[in-house]
Enzyme design. Sequence first.
Site, PDB file in Angstrom:
ATOM      1  N   HIS A  96       6.416 -66.293  10.917  1.00 50.43           N
ATOM      2  CA  HIS A  96       7.854 -65.223  11.021  1.00 50.43           C
ATOM      3  C   HIS A  96       7.742 -64.257  10.475  1.00 50.43           C
ATOM      4  O   HIS A  96       7.385 -64.029  10.191  1.00 50.43           O
ATOM      5  CB  HIS A  96       8.846 -66.484  11.034  1.00 50.43           C
ATOM      6  CG  HIS A  96       9.575 -66.207  10.163  1.00 50.43           C
ATOM      7  ND1 HIS A  96       9.578 -67.239   9.155  1.00 50.43           N
ATOM      8  CD2 HIS A  96      10.412 -65.388   9.133  1.00 50.43           C
ATOM      9  CE1 HIS A  96       9.908 -67.081   8.083  1.00 50.43           C
ATOM     10  NE2 HIS A  96      10.617 -66.260   8.541  1.00 50.43           N
ATOM     11  N   ASP A 132      17.976 -63.101  15.780  1.00 48.81           N
ATOM     12  CA  ASP A 132      17.970 -64.316  14.204  1.00 48.81           C
ATOM     13  C   ASP A 132      19.544 -64.122  14.485  1.00 48.81           C
ATOM     14  O   ASP A 132      20.286 -63.220  14.920  1.00 48.81           O
ATOM     15  CB  ASP A 132      17.720 -62.408  13.249  1.00 48.81           C
ATOM     16  CG  ASP A 132      17.316 -63.642  12.042  1.00 48.81           C
ATOM     17  OD1 ASP A 132      18.604 -64.592  11.928  1.00 48.81           O
ATOM     18  OD2 ASP A 132      17.096 -63.517  11.911  1.00 48.81           O
ATOM     19  N   HIS A 156       9.980 -60.429  11.177  1.00 51.36           N
ATOM     20  CA  HIS A 156      10.942 -60.046  11.722  1.00 51.36           C
ATOM     21  C   HIS A 156      10.703 -58.874  12.265  1.00 51.36           C
ATOM     22  O   HIS A 156       9.971 -57.931  12.211  1.00 51.36           O
ATOM     23  CB  HIS A 156      11.701 -59.603  10.592  1.00 51.36           C
ATOM     24  CG  HIS A 156      12.214 -61.262   9.690  1.00 51.36           C
ATOM     25  ND1 HIS A 156      13.321 -61.854   9.280  1.00 51.36           N
ATOM     26  CD2 HIS A 156      11.304 -61.818   9.236  1.00 51.36           C
ATOM     27  CE1 HIS A 156      13.300 -63.109   8.871  1.00 51.36           C
ATOM     28  NE2 HIS A 156      12.427 -62.891   8.425  1.00 51.36           N
TER      29      HIS A 156
END
Length: 141
Positions: free
Chosen positions: A100, A35, A102
């Site tokens: 998505h 990220d 994380h």
Amino acid sequence: MATKSLASCIFCKIIKGEIPSFKLIETETSYSFLDIGPVAKGHALVIPKYHAAKLHDLPDEYFADTLSVAKKIAIAQGLENYNILQNNGRIAHQEVDHVHFHVIPKPAASDEEGLVVGWPAKKPEMSELKALHEELLEKLG
């Protein structure tokens, strides 16, 4: 592999190599990368190669691989404490309309690094839980 994509989606562009990323693992159905706005060192994203805005829009065959990739990233970092986070919708803090996950390391007990979560737990009446349980079982059945 059939992949549905959206031309303007930043994650679809990353998958296609149109936008550079710090790629970690790529499989037939998943793509993962660091990220660029991490909440902790090692914060990574795992995205299915199928464009779906929300979890319930994603075909089932993408789930096992996506979570397997997240697990490999956690193991590679030697993480003892971490969060796997997935949001659906703006009010649930989803910023990119592509499913998505994380992988967020939590290196210390402080709020200075990693995910900080408020958990406003309620204490419902058991009769309310029972009614909800029955309603959900009927819909799941």
